[in-house]
Every structure is written in structure tokens, then in C-alpha cells.
Design a protein around this motif. Structure first.
Motif, PDB file in Angstrom:
ATOM      1  N   GLY A 121      -1.373  -5.894 -43.258  1.00 28.76           N
ATOM      2  CA  GLY A 121      -1.881  -5.774 -41.889  1.00 28.76           C
ATOM      3  C   GLY A 121      -3.154  -4.952 -41.912  1.00 28.76           C
ATOM      4  N   VAL A 162      -3.531  -2.459 -40.125  1.00 30.94           N
ATOM      5  CA  VAL A 162      -3.078  -1.058 -40.083  1.00 30.94           C
ATOM      6  C   VAL A 162      -2.876  -0.497 -41.490  1.00 30.94           C
ATOM      7  N   ASN A 215      -8.878  -1.472 -27.978  1.00 29.29           N
ATOM      8  CA  ASN A 215      -7.486  -1.512 -27.552  1.00 29.29           C
ATOM      9  C   ASN A 215      -7.165  -0.125 -26.979  1.00 29.29           C
ATOM     10  N   TYR A 256      -9.407  -8.220 -32.950  1.00 32.05           N
ATOM     11  CA  TYR A 256      -9.409  -9.282 -31.924  1.00 32.05           C
ATOM     12  C   TYR A 256     -10.684 -10.126 -31.974  1.00 32.05           C
ATOM     13  N   LYS A 301      -3.442 -11.720 -34.920  1.00 37.00           N
ATOM     14  CA  LYS A 301      -3.709 -12.020 -33.511  1.00 37.00           C
ATOM     15  C   LYS A 301      -4.092 -13.491 -33.332  1.00 37.00           C
ATOM     16  N   ARG A 305       2.209  -9.699 -41.680  1.00 36.23           N
ATOM     17  CA  ARG A 305       1.471  -8.486 -42.025  1.00 36.23           C
ATOM     18  C   ARG A 305       0.354  -8.757 -43.042  1.00 36.23           C
TER      19      ARG A 305
END
Ligand code: PLP
Length: 362
Positions: free
Chosen positions: A95, A97, A168, A198, A228, A236
Motif C-alpha cells: 500500500g 501507507v 484527504n 487519488y 482507489k 495492499r
């Protein structure tokens, strides 16, 4: 047994708030004794993966007795070719993240400063605290970034600047022209993350940082997500495009085999078949425009969103409205005392949100 908790937890961890994922529909159903709830809380794609991705995932499943390719070489190459850069400019992670955490592990020591406009992505302060570093939040102006204030906040202790575009949870994006002006004020020893989770929902007129900025600013790191627009949140997979010197260092911090075999296969199929996603992305964008115009017609003042979500500034009314929406089966993401973020879903889901909101407000 002693009442003392086992282990001597690092203060950075004991003080850390747990990451709060968006609530699931099943949980809301159980809490409110309702059926048929919809989740518009995590900016997911409402559409199921395309058949070639499902086929690739299914085919890969029979091979999971083996470890994955740690470097995800085939996927890196496919992403590099997609963006017209060399393979050495790309790294793949668990991911985006996961990659953001790798950036912290690579560049941030205890006591260092991390600058970000705020409010922004909730993972940024968590990663900062985890490293024992100091977050320097720069207040948003009308939901958007004050980029001059961001540049002014950089000191000799700053290691990372984090810019989520679109932001976000508020939704506005920044153009590469505006970013260029900011980057010119920031020393090259500071890594500037342009977090484009995004990206595919953004109007192309905002520019592409990979082409517009990376060649001139080797301290720019662009992160993107397969979660997304490509609907692979549960797999992930994210990736960074950056200078090869950055990629080499960041790669050292990748948890062994963090991008699992099934995830690599699914993401590779999604990249190869990416043209097939465009009609779904177009529907999400046109639904976003419809939701925005219906909300504006109902009197809401919104920030100009370029993402797959809208943000309602509600202040003290946040919790009440969020709970009432949830009782009507529409699960959104609240930010206590500030507002709620609502993901764009299918047309029917968006209708449900609009009707529920009108009902709650009336
Ligand atoms: C700004 C931002 N960056 C990154 C992510 C994480 O995406 P991924 O699923 O790739 O980890 C999100 C997800 O909500 C996000 O909002």
C-alpha cells in the motif's frame, strides 16, 4: 500475576493513537440494528475488480507455498513503462501507507521535524510520532494548502514535507506549477512527498509531478496507490516514483516479501489492463460532480474536490449528523468537531447518501 503490563513499551508507541479505519457496513448494521447499510467511509472503489485481475489473483493463489519476488521486479517494470521512467525510478510497497512508513524509516530520526498542511491524511502524524519526531502542522486555508506557509515552516531540522494532493479529507488538489514554486524555496536535502493516492480522479490540467517536477527536483517523491481508482484496496499495493538514489535507500527498509504474491499478480494485471478501468473512473468522476452540484443546490458550501470523496464542514454538528446518517444505513467518516468525509459510491449509493442527508438536515 503482576498488574504491570509486560515489556517496556517505547513512549513513542504507548502514546500513539491507534489508526482508526473507516467503519464497515456490517458493524454499523449490528450497532444500529439495521440492514442494508452502505460504507462510504474509506474512499474505496465501489466496483469489483475487472475479470483479468480476478483471474490473475486466482491463478496466483496456487503458488503461495513460495515467497513472492521481494523486489516485485515484473510489477516495477510494468509501472515504470506505464509512466515512461526507468525501472530504477520505481519501488513497490504494501500500500502507499507502507511506502510512506518506509520514507519515515529512511529519512526521519527522533527529534527531526516533519512538515505537513493540516488537516490531512491521518497516517502522517502517526508515522511522525512512531519515529519520535515532531509534526509541524501548517493550517489549511479554506480546505486547501497555503504552500508559502509550508515552505516557511521548513527549518534545518525538517526531513520530510508531506503534501497529499488531492488532500484527504478536504479534497482540493494543487497544480504542479504551484508545487514547483514551493519546491524552489525548499532545500534539496529535504524530501518532499507528493502523495497522489487519488491521482486518477484529478483533472489532468493539474499536471503530472512525475514528468513536471521529478526531472528538476530529485528530492521529490511521488506516491501512488492501486487501492482507489484500480479498486485493489484489499490487496495492499502502492508505488513510489522517485530519483534512483531515493529508491535505493527506501528499498532497504521494505519488510521482506511485504508485497505478497497474490497482490503482485493482481496489481500487474490491473496495470496491464489499466485502460479497462477508465470507464469506471469516469463514472466516479461524473458522480462526484453530480453529488457536488446536488449538495450545492441544497445550499452546502463545499471545498472544490478532485478526489473520490466530498467533505462537509459541520463543526459541532459533526457527531450528530454522522450518527443520524449511520442510523439511516449510510456510513461516512467523521472528524470529531470538524466535519464528515463521504466517499463517492455507485449512483444508487450516492442517491441514498443525498436522501439520508436531506432527511437528517430537514
Ligand atoms: C492521502 C492518502 N494517501 C495514501 C493512502 C493510502 O492508500 P493505500 O491503500 O495505497 O495504502 C490514502 C488512503 O486513504 C490516502 O488518503
Amino acid at each position: 500475576m503482576s498488574a504491570e503490563s509486560p515489556g517496556d513499551v517505547r513512549p513513542a508507541v504507548s502514546q500513539l493513537p491507534a489508526y482508526r479505519p473507516g467503519k464497515g457496513a456490517a458493524q454499523a448494521e449490528a450497532e444500529h440494528g439495521i440492514i442494508d447499510a452502505i460504507k462510504l467511509a474509506s474512499n474505496e472503489n465501489p466496483y469489483a475488480p475487472i475479470p483479468p485481475v480476478v483471474d490473475a489473483i486466482t491463478a496466483a493463489a496456487v503458488g503461495v507455498n513460495r515467497y513472492s519476488d521481494h523486489r516485485a521486479g515484473e510489477l516495477r517494470s510494468a509501472i515504470a513503462e506505464w509512466h515512461g521512467v526507468g525501472d530504477d525510478h520505481v519501488t513497490v510497497g504494501c500500500g502507499s501507507v507502507g511506502l510512506i512508513q518506509q520514507l519515515f524509516l529512511t529519512y526521519v530520526d527522533p527529534g527531526d521535524e516533519v512538515v505537513t498542511p493540516w488537516r490531512s491524511f491521518e497516517v502522517y502524524p502517526i508515522d511522525t510520532m512512531l519515529m519520535g519526531a515532531q509534526l509541524v502542522p501548517v493550517p489549511l486555508a479554506d480546505g486547501a494548502f497555503d504552500l508559502d506557509a509550508v515552505a516557511d515552516a521548513v527549518t534545518e531540522r525538517t526531513k520530510l514535507v508531506l503534501i497529499a494532493t488531492p488532500n484527504n479529507p478536504t479534497g482540493p488538489a494543487v497544480s504542479t506549477a504551484a508545487l514547483r514554486a514551493t519546491l524552489e524555496q525548499i532545500p534539496r536535502r529535504v524530501i518532499v512527498l507528493v502523495d497522489e493516492a487519488y491521482r486518477e480522479f484529478v483533472d489532468p490540467s493539474f499536471g503530472d509531478p512525475v514528468h513536471d517536477l521529478l526531472p528538476d527536483f530529485p528530492n521529490v517523491v511521488v506516491s501512488r496507490s492501486m487501492s482507489k481508482a484500480y479498486g485493489l484496496a484489499g490487496l495492499r499495493v502502492g508505488y513510489l516514483v522517485a530519483d534512483p538514489a531515493v529508491v535505493t535507500e527506501v528499498d532497504k527498509t521494505l519488510l521482506p516479501f511485504a508485497v505478497n504474491l497474490v497482490a503482485q499478480a493482481g496489481a500487474l494485471a490491473a496495470v496491464r489492463h489499466r485502460a479497462e478501468y477508465q470507464p469506471k473512473i469516469d463514472v466516479i468522476i461524473s458522480e462526484r460532480e453530480r453529488v457536488v452540484s446536488e449538495l450545492e443546490a441544497a445550499g452546502w458550501q463545499l471545498f472544490p474536490t478532485q478526489a473520490n470523496f466530498v467533505y462537509l464542514e459541520l463543526g459541532d454538528r459533526t457527531d450528530g449528523i454522522y450518527v443520524e446518517l449511520e442510523r439511516r444505513g449510510v456510513v461516512t467518516r467523521p472528524f470529531a468537531g470538524e466535519g464528515i468525509r463521504v466517499t463517492i459510491g455507485t449512483p444508487a449509493e450516492n442517491d441514498r447518501f443525498l436522501a439520508a442527508l436531506a432527511d437528517v438536515i430537514s
